[in-house]
Scaffold this active site. Sequence first.
Site, PDB file in Angstrom:
ATOM      1  N   CYS A  22     -14.944 -44.497  25.555  1.00 37.26           N
ATOM      2  CA  CYS A  22     -16.149 -43.888  24.987  1.00 37.26           C
ATOM      3  C   CYS A  22     -17.043 -43.241  26.039  1.00 37.26           C
ATOM      4  CB  CYS A  22     -16.939 -44.909  24.187  1.00 37.26           C
ATOM      5  SG  CYS A  22     -17.651 -46.249  25.166  1.00 37.26           S
ATOM      6  N   THR A  39     -13.911 -58.792  28.598  1.00 44.32           N
ATOM      7  CA  THR A  39     -13.256 -57.683  29.299  1.00 44.32           C
ATOM      8  C   THR A  39     -14.042 -57.189  30.509  1.00 44.32           C
ATOM      9  OG1 THR A  39     -14.321 -55.988  27.913  1.00 44.32           O
ATOM     10  CG2 THR A  39     -12.208 -56.899  27.147  1.00 44.32           C
ATOM     11  N   CYS A  70     -16.749 -48.165  30.073  1.00 42.01           N
ATOM     12  CA  CYS A  70     -15.528 -47.969  29.305  1.00 42.01           C
ATOM     13  C   CYS A  70     -14.939 -46.590  29.590  1.00 42.01           C
ATOM     14  CB  CYS A  70     -15.852 -48.094  27.820  1.00 42.01           C
ATOM     15  SG  CYS A  70     -14.477 -47.719  26.709  1.00 42.01           S
ATOM     16  N   CYS A 125     -19.833 -50.426  26.635  1.00 38.28           N
ATOM     17  CA  CYS A 125     -19.486 -49.264  25.809  1.00 38.28           C
ATOM     18  C   CYS A 125     -20.712 -48.685  25.120  1.00 38.28           C
ATOM     19  CB  CYS A 125     -18.482 -49.655  24.719  1.00 38.28           C
ATOM     20  SG  CYS A 125     -16.949 -50.393  25.304  1.00 38.28           S
ATOM     21  N   ASP A 181     -54.065 -22.627  18.290  1.00 36.04           N
ATOM     22  CA  ASP A 181     -53.006 -21.664  17.998  1.00 36.04           C
ATOM     23  C   ASP A 181     -53.160 -21.112  16.572  1.00 36.04           C
ATOM     24  OD1 ASP A 181     -50.127 -20.686  18.887  1.00 36.04           O
ATOM     25  OD2 ASP A 181     -49.964 -21.341  16.801  1.00 36.04           O
TER      26      ASP A 181
END
Length: 457
Positions: A67, A29, A64, A33, A425
């Site tokens: 997402c 594709t 994408c 993602c 501290d």
Amino acid sequence: MLDRELCRQARLSRDARFDGQFFTAVKTTGIYCRPICPATPPLESNVVYFDSAVAAAQAGFRPCLRCRPDSAPDSPAWRGTQTTLERALRLIDEGALQEGSLASLCERLGIGERYLRRLFQQRFGVAPKTYALYRQCLFAKQLLHQTTLPITDIAYASGFRSLRRFNDAFKSHIGLTPRDVRREPAERSSALTLRLAYRPPYAWESLRDFFISRQIKGLEWVGDQHYGRCVAWGEARGHFTAEHRPDRHDFLVMLELNDLRMLSPVVRRIRRLLDLDADTAVIEAHLSHALPDLSLIEGLRLPGVWSLFEAGVRAILGQQVTIVAARRLVTTLVTTLGEPVGEAGGQVRYHFPTSSRIADSDLAFLKMPEARRETLHRFATFHRQQTENFDEPSTWTALKGVGQWTADYAAMRGASHPDIWLAGDLGVKRALPSLNGHDPAGAAPWRSYLTLQLWSR
């Protein structure tokens, strides 16, 4: 190097703890993602894993639209371990290459342009300016999805000086035009409402209670599920409220800002203040190994302060006094020298005082020893005179009255330095028996989180 089997398991389970640690690109594709993407998982043979969005884009994949990789938390892993690279990435994310040149950035870093280019090529395979441009485009994509700002405003908010340049860069780096992204169906709310994600677990109650105990009325506001405050960045002024949404692993941030050009660094500062990019699972696994007898609060985050300067002022006013007394002093400073910005809920709101306002005041209204007033005055003068060299708190100890605790406390809260050990501290000293004799040095490079765990005893 990414562990392919671990990445496969994480993406198939959509484990939110891995969100932002790697990205999944699909060869069929051409899209990359987040591991939590709700789309049908692709075949493993079609998947390529990348440790950063920049690397995925450089390989030719586009983000994408379901997402939204632009919304993923940043992973400390891909940012590298070299101090120079870390600082360069921080300055670029704050707009160093939008407002200045590569030469000026290198001058601030104390290195040559060739060396900086080599660092980026080794880590990302791109030049510093290409990295900066892609990050601008990802931020613009987030604004296109989540806001109703006009595209022209989004261009300027993302650091582009012309709409034409924005359209060309966006098309080149994202693979779509801005209008293509905006046409996609998406939940959109008011103009400046953003969703900022994190990797669970997130100990919100502990962070909230820490903020409440140190809350400066008029500057900050804290509730059961939200934290907000007035903010300033350069000449920009505004305020935000971040609402915690544990079911979505994010914060819904409602932000008002009078100069959209400063939007990107302001949002990144909000992420740092809430410590949204920490991988607490890795941190706590390391602490458990180094200090096996210490019980840990899961998901504990570093409670940030907006700026190093503010953190330094708070630390100076907190020297040798209780938290309640320090909060009272800071509140008096803010209401006396801070810039008032209207009212909300019957409460006047203020911006934190600038170094010039503090340096030009005799500070007689602060009920504390004269020596500490002089320290605060020296500190404010130092900031006003050496702003660019101010971001190394270790240099502050040259100022009379600024000790190691003050510099370290400011670095931990004002710069979110992960490896600060506040050995002197009082709260840390009281909690040391819980280590059962184990050396806290073994907690490096996460000793700031150890300090916070001990404060929570």
